[in-house]
Motif scaffolding. Structure first.
Motif, PDB file in Angstrom:
ATOM      1  N   GLN A 132      -2.723  11.788   9.739  1.00 50.23           N
ATOM      2  CA  GLN A 132      -2.953  11.905   8.300  1.00 50.23           C
ATOM      3  C   GLN A 132      -3.830  10.730   7.865  1.00 50.23           C
ATOM      4  O   GLN A 132      -3.959   9.743   8.580  1.00 50.23           O
ATOM      5  CB  GLN A 132      -1.627  11.850   7.537  1.00 50.23           C
ATOM      6  N   ASN A 133      -4.399  10.805   6.672  1.00 49.44           N
ATOM      7  CA  ASN A 133      -5.144   9.642   6.205  1.00 49.44           C
ATOM      8  C   ASN A 133      -4.174   8.505   5.873  1.00 49.44           C
ATOM      9  O   ASN A 133      -2.953   8.690   5.873  1.00 49.44           O
ATOM     10  CB  ASN A 133      -6.074   9.980   5.036  1.00 49.44           C
ATOM     11  N   ALA A 134      -4.701   7.339   5.621  1.00 51.70           N
ATOM     12  CA  ALA A 134      -3.859   6.150   5.475  1.00 51.70           C
ATOM     13  C   ALA A 134      -2.847   6.292   4.357  1.00 51.70           C
ATOM     14  O   ALA A 134      -1.666   5.952   4.516  1.00 51.70           O
ATOM     15  CB  ALA A 134      -4.743   4.923   5.241  1.00 51.70           C
ATOM     16  N   ALA A 135      -3.272   6.808   3.207  1.00 52.02           N
ATOM     17  CA  ALA A 135      -2.370   6.914   2.061  1.00 52.02           C
ATOM     18  C   ALA A 135      -1.237   7.900   2.327  1.00 52.02           C
ATOM     19  O   ALA A 135      -0.073   7.636   1.995  1.00 52.02           O
ATOM     20  CB  ALA A 135      -3.149   7.329   0.814  1.00 52.02           C
ATOM     21  N   ARG A 136      -1.542   9.027   2.921  1.00 50.78           N
ATOM     22  CA  ARG A 136      -0.497  10.010   3.205  1.00 50.78           C
ATOM     23  C   ARG A 136       0.477   9.495   4.250  1.00 50.78           C
ATOM     24  O   ARG A 136       1.688   9.710   4.142  1.00 50.78           O
ATOM     25  CB  ARG A 136      -1.140  11.316   3.679  1.00 50.78           C
TER      26      ARG A 136
ATOM     27  N   LEU B 291       4.420   8.988   3.533  1.00 45.88           N
ATOM     28  CA  LEU B 291       5.420   9.659   4.365  1.00 45.88           C
ATOM     29  C   LEU B 291       6.387   8.654   4.984  1.00 45.88           C
ATOM     30  O   LEU B 291       7.597   8.891   5.048  1.00 45.88           O
ATOM     31  CB  LEU B 291       4.724  10.451   5.473  1.00 45.88           C
ATOM     32  N   THR B 292       5.862   7.516   5.410  1.00 42.27           N
ATOM     33  CA  THR B 292       6.719   6.468   5.969  1.00 42.27           C
ATOM     34  C   THR B 292       7.728   6.005   4.926  1.00 42.27           C
ATOM     35  O   THR B 292       8.908   5.789   5.228  1.00 42.27           O
ATOM     36  CB  THR B 292       5.875   5.282   6.449  1.00 42.27           C
ATOM     37  N   GLY B 293       7.268   5.867   3.691  1.00 44.96           N
ATOM     38  CA  GLY B 293       8.139   5.415   2.618  1.00 44.96           C
ATOM     39  C   GLY B 293       9.210   6.416   2.222  1.00 44.96           C
ATOM     40  O   GLY B 293      10.169   6.061   1.532  1.00 44.96           O
ATOM     41  N   ARG B 294       9.084   7.652   2.671  1.00 42.02           N
ATOM     42  CA  ARG B 294      10.070   8.680   2.352  1.00 42.02           C
ATOM     43  C   ARG B 294      11.117   8.851   3.440  1.00 42.02           C
ATOM     44  O   ARG B 294      12.057   9.640   3.299  1.00 42.02           O
ATOM     45  CB  ARG B 294       9.359  10.018   2.140  1.00 42.02           C
TER      46      ARG B 294
ATOM     47  N   PHE C 100       0.819  -1.204   0.000  1.00 40.78           N
ATOM     48  CA  PHE C 100       0.000   0.000   0.000  1.00 40.78           C
ATOM     49  C   PHE C 100       0.858   1.261   0.000  1.00 40.78           C
ATOM     50  O   PHE C 100       0.497   2.278  -0.600  1.00 40.78           O
ATOM     51  CB  PHE C 100      -0.918  -0.014   1.226  1.00 40.78           C
ATOM     52  N   ALA C 101       2.005   1.217   0.668  1.00 39.71           N
ATOM     53  CA  ALA C 101       2.854   2.408   0.752  1.00 39.71           C
ATOM     54  C   ALA C 101       3.392   2.797  -0.618  1.00 39.71           C
ATOM     55  O   ALA C 101       3.331   3.969  -1.022  1.00 39.71           O
ATOM     56  CB  ALA C 101       4.001   2.166   1.724  1.00 39.71           C
ATOM     57  N   SER C 102       3.928   1.824  -1.361  1.00 43.68           N
ATOM     58  CA  SER C 102       4.468   2.144  -2.690  1.00 43.68           C
ATOM     59  C   SER C 102       3.362   2.599  -3.627  1.00 43.68           C
ATOM     60  O   SER C 102       3.558   3.516  -4.443  1.00 43.68           O
ATOM     61  CB  SER C 102       5.194   0.931  -3.273  1.00 43.68           C
ATOM     62  N   ALA C 103       2.178   1.988  -3.505  1.00 48.04           N
ATOM     63  CA  ALA C 103       1.047   2.425  -4.331  1.00 48.04           C
ATOM     64  C   ALA C 103       0.651   3.854  -3.986  1.00 48.04           C
ATOM     65  O   ALA C 103       0.278   4.641  -4.866  1.00 48.04           O
ATOM     66  CB  ALA C 103      -0.133   1.480  -4.135  1.00 48.04           C
ATOM     67  N   SER C 104       0.736   4.224  -2.718  1.00 42.61           N
ATOM     68  CA  SER C 104       0.386   5.578  -2.294  1.00 42.61           C
ATOM     69  C   SER C 104       1.387   6.589  -2.825  1.00 42.61           C
ATOM     70  O   SER C 104       1.018   7.694  -3.241  1.00 42.61           O
ATOM     71  CB  SER C 104       0.320   5.651  -0.764  1.00 42.61           C
ATOM     72  N   VAL C 105       2.666   6.222  -2.822  1.00 46.98           N
ATOM     73  CA  VAL C 105       3.685   7.097  -3.397  1.00 46.98           C
ATOM     74  C   VAL C 105       3.440   7.288  -4.887  1.00 46.98           C
ATOM     75  O   VAL C 105       3.474   8.406  -5.409  1.00 46.98           O
ATOM     76  CB  VAL C 105       5.093   6.522  -3.147  1.00 46.98           C
ATOM     77  N   GLU C 106       3.166   6.180  -5.575  1.00 50.99           N
ATOM     78  CA  GLU C 106       2.917   6.259  -7.023  1.00 50.99           C
ATOM     79  C   GLU C 106       1.682   7.087  -7.344  1.00 50.99           C
ATOM     80  O   GLU C 106       1.608   7.723  -8.399  1.00 50.99           O
ATOM     81  CB  GLU C 106       2.757   4.844  -7.591  1.00 50.99           C
TER      82      GLU C 106
END
Length: 511
Positions: free
Chosen positions: A303-307, A311-314, A198-204
């Protein structure tokens, strides 16, 4: 075919991980051509907006153990058409009709199938049982079972898994416990967490713009309120000291990313409502930790789940006592060190890391107090390139396993016989060997004593909860009986009997 999705969503307290798993489930089903989706939620209006699907109320269960057992029995009778089982106004009737309009039920991933969260276990058991009575196909994805599962809760979990066509266990201890509880014929498969990518999908998807937090310049820290058997102040002091040491060593600032908090109106780009709470749960913990730190830090609001995932992925590194920061870090190859304050946390956190061959990065509570947690974080930082490279190499294989699971799940939802032999396959090997062995040896020793004690204490707490629930029920029944007796004493019939009593005694004396 309409598919109902049951996740722990729409709660008054927003929980990033629970929402992320349901977001991921919706996305994976859509990738496989399922478009007619309905999310069961505590707040259907909000979930329609968040997930872009239809939504309907789920079926909340009461907290007291005796009450939830009784309510489960009544709900199942109602599903069989017994109109005397529940009042006409009860929520269960609408819930049954909601599922009647669906062709399949997916219980999305979660960690609530245990006695600790018994009311959520029973909610899922009711949904599965009602769905099967109505002829729906049922699949249960990415679950932690237990580790504390006692008394009637174990039987309820067994029935749930045996009625589902396919059940996913997201860590090895859950897999073994599921097989022990439900039997090997129950269709249980080792899988990854629903939000594993989900994290990489959110970044994309572009959920990453925050100029105040530059990429790779910060340590993402997420700590929930659970502190095991430790004194809270001592726990906060130790966490602050560990984060200070890591921040000083790395030169990175600490950014606190909450995963659970009450304020919800700001999650989708709106202003907070007047009077809305500004801090609680993780946010309060983060404020309390930051107040004890010497190094600078930044506390972000929920923040919402995607954000949050993006942010975690960064981050340059993730330090956490929560589960889904670990999942997000693994996906985006961010070095992570996790702390498990009790046995339930350890099963989930260590299980997620072991699925990627990195189980040693999960430490137990004693490691915080002997310095091993901070030492591990510094050591992983020094070896961050090797750790990140290993996670990146591992990702393709884990993604293939994840996609295969969702293909199997999709087939099961449409009534096809699932591949019950599927699983994670060979676990990844080759984790960097350059990490210091000192903190690893100490934590391994802690596990031999800490985890059995933590498990015993958890069992005692749950038994206390059941006993207290029975006490509350007995007290309520006693009070009801007293009330009925007093009402009878106050009635005209009783007053008449009291008047007649002297006459009866006189008549008896004449005989």
């Amino acid at each position: 075919m309409k598919i109902a999705i049951l996740g722990d969503v729409g709660q008054p307290v927003y929980h990033v991980g629970d929402e992320a798993m349901t977001h991921a489930a919706v996305a994976e089903l859509r990738r496989r051509g399922f478009e007619d989706l309905l999310v069961l939620s505590r707040n259907p209006a909000e979930s329609r907006r968040a997930f872009g699907t239809d939504s309907a109320p789920t079926l909340p269960f009461p907290w007291p153990p005796a009450d939830r057992s009784d309510y489960l029995d009544r709900v199942l009778r109602a599903a069989d058409g017994d109109r005397s089982a529940l009042p006409e106004s009860d929520q269960a009737w609408n819930f049954v009709e909601t599922l009647r309009g669906c062709g399949a039920l997916l219980v999305a991933g979660g960690g609530n199938m245990n006695s600790l969260y018994g009311w959520l276990l029973y909610e899922r058991a009711a949904a599965v049982a009602v769905a099967r009575k109505l002829g729906l196909n049922v699949v249960v994805s990415g679950q932690t079972l237990g580790p504390d599962l006692h008394g009637p809760d174990r039987d309820v979990a067994r029935d749930l898994m045996q009625q589902a066509g396919l059940t996913g266990a997201r860590e090895e201890p859950s897999l073994h416990l599921m097989q022990d509880v439900a039997g090997n014929e129950a269709g249980i498969v080792h899988c990854l967490d629903d939000a594993s990518f989900f994290a990489s999908a959110s970044v994309e998807a572009g959920e990453r713009e925050d100029p105040a937090v530059p990429d790779g310049s910060f340590i993402a820290a997420t700590f929930g309120p659970v502190h095991g058997e430790a004194d809270r102040d001592a726990y906060l002091d130790a966490l602050a000291g560990a984060l200070d040491r890591v921040a000083e060593t790395t030169g990175c600032s600490v950014v606190f990313l909450p995963h659970m908090a009450t304020p919800r109106t700001a999650l989708f780009g709106e202003e907070k409502a007047p009077g809305a709470a500004n801090s609680d749960v993780d946010e309060q913990m983060h404020q309390d930790i930051a107040a004890r730190m010497k190094m600078p830090s930044r506390i972000l609001p929920i923040q919402n789940a995607a954000r949050t995932a993006a942010l975690t992925g960064r981050a340059a590194m993730v330090l956490t006592s929560r589960y889904h920061p670990v999942v997000f870090a693994l996906d985006t190859a961010v070095p992570v060190v996790a702390l498990a304050p009790e046995g339930y946390s350890d099963v989930r956190i260590r299980g997620a890391l072991e699925n990627w061959g990195a189980g040693r990065l999960a430490l137990t509570l004693p490691a915080l107090f002997d310095g091993s947690f901070a030492e591990a974080a510094v050591d992983v930082w020094k070896n961050r390139d090797a750790v990140s490279s290993f996670l990146g190499r591992t990702r393709d294989g884990r993604k293939a396993v994840f996609d295969s699971w969702w293909d199997t799940l999709g087939a099961a939802l449409t009534g096809h016989e699932p591949d019950k032999q599927a699983g994670l396959g060979t676990l990844p090997e080759g984790f960097p060997e350059g990490l210091d062995s000192g903190w690893q040896r100490r934590d391994a020793a802690h596990r031999l004593t800490f985890l059995p004690l933590a498990s015993a204490l958890a069992r005692l707490r749950i038994e206390h909860e059941h006993l207290y629930g029975n006490y509350v029920q007995a007290s309520s029944e006693r009070d009801d009986a007293r009330g009925e007796l007093q009402a009878w004493k106050n009635s005209r019939s009783f007053a008449l009997l009291r008047k007649l009593a002297p006459a009866r005694r006189i008549l008896r004396g004449k005989k």
